[in-house]
Design an enzyme around this catalytic site. Sequence first.
Site, PDB file in Angstrom:
ATOM      1  N   GLU A  79     -69.737   7.798 -56.387  1.00  0.00           N
ATOM      2  CA  GLU A  79     -68.947   8.712 -55.570  1.00  0.00           C
ATOM      3  C   GLU A  79     -69.109  10.162 -56.008  1.00  0.00           C
ATOM      4  OE1 GLU A  79     -65.015   7.202 -55.506  1.00  0.00           O
ATOM      5  OE2 GLU A  79     -64.267   8.904 -54.355  1.00  0.00           O
ATOM      6  N   ASP A  80     -69.120  10.397 -57.287  1.00  0.00           N
ATOM      7  CA  ASP A  80     -69.055  11.781 -57.778  1.00  0.00           C
ATOM      8  C   ASP A  80     -70.364  12.338 -58.319  1.00  0.00           C
ATOM      9  OD1 ASP A  80     -66.387  11.660 -57.169  1.00  0.00           O
ATOM     10  OD2 ASP A  80     -65.774  11.089 -59.186  1.00  0.00           O
TER      11      ASP A  80
END
Length: 488
Positions: A79-80
Amino acid sequence: MTTQYLKQKILKSLPANISAKELALVKKALSFAESAHQGQKRKTGEDFIHHPLRVALEISKMHLGTNSIVAAILHDVVEDCNVDLKQIKSEFNKEVAYLVQALTKVNALTYKEEIREKENFRNIILAMAKDIRVVLIKLADRLDNMKTIWALPPSKQRKKSLETLEIFAPLAYRLGISDIGAQLEDLAFPYVYPKEYKDVKQIIGKRREELENYLKQLAPYLRRQLKKHNLSPLTIKFRTKHLYSIWRKLKKEDMDISRIYDLVAMRIIMSNIGECYEALGIIHQLWKPVPGRFKDYIAIPKPNGYQSIHTTVFAKEGRIVEIQLRTKKMDEEAEWGIAAHWLYDAQKANPQQKKKLFQPTKRLYWLKQLQEWQKKFYTSQEFLDSLKIDFFKDRIFVLTPKGDVIDLPDGATPIDFAYQIHTEIGHQARGAKVNGKIVPLDYKLKSGEVVEILTQKGKLPSPSWLEFVKMIEVKRKIQDILRKKKKI
Ligand code: MN
């Protein structure tokens, strides 16, 4: 706390008999996540990597196996950090990639404002029905995020806290991890109900500390008394009730704190069930029990599997105290919840073990049922509705004449009960007795009642039942048979 310190703590938390290969996998995940999150900061100002490391530590306590710890360490890299799932699959393994992917999906939904709560809720539940490890990691993730929620802007604080109270804490309780449930509630409480939080703190004042000191002085006396009967508890502990749960209880008790007897409870751990009952007998001889407050969750466990005996007694100086008795195994299960049922780390993962992993024990029947529903009505509205009704609302337990416990949603009728026994019993029901007396079929059952169903061979359900049965799956069964027999 430094990154180095957290990494060491994770390595120390691993089981002593971990294989070299698995240890290498954890170490690889640690350096992989560290370099992926390099330079990223949390809103708190600390290095981002601290967050997944703390989540992994929490997961390590649950003994869910190495892949779960590795997935917890990596849970935010896709996600990051633009890390690709394929890369995770090749660097680690298929199972880790699957867990990270599932977590990313759940996260994508929980973190986007525009997604309605229901969607988000659904995805968490569906993820759980597929693989409960995803939800356990998600709960640990939420717990860590709640611990640092002070760093977020007020609007987000409230939204996240509300979601925590409404979805995540009940989920933790339902899985039997009450420790995480309680922590989540107390972290969210001040943001959702700031005034009430202050009030409760003020009402409690020093009462909890005082009661704990009193119980600590009482414990050696009780030990001596038990010793006279050749009973020695393995441990005597003290359980302090958390703020949110005190508040809920206060509301029921007209905000009168003197009516809450279990601000702190004495928890006695015995070697076996027989000793629990023996010790209970001695305690009741020593101190009179308060009528109506005795609960035997050993004989009748809660739906999440919780087992203990609870009693409230007039102890020395006439003080009213709650005492809980349980075995060591029950104590571990109460602490680790569903994880304790897995026994995952007892053996090395192998295909057979994996099968066992997803088979809930009898006491977690509701989970098995959830998996079955999920297979049947994967995305239907009815599935969602049935979850809303059956999963989150309170449950009641009634008994069959043989003493088997049937777990039903609040408001269930004898017809709902009949279908839980057997579909045919449901179809052929013609009457019901509760505690030996005939009741109407739309009677609302209450916990503890003994229910007996009277049947008639070859009989069909009445379409009128559809108006009062509580459970969606029961409605469906009635509709199915009526449709088949062309009655509707
Ligand atoms: Mn996270």
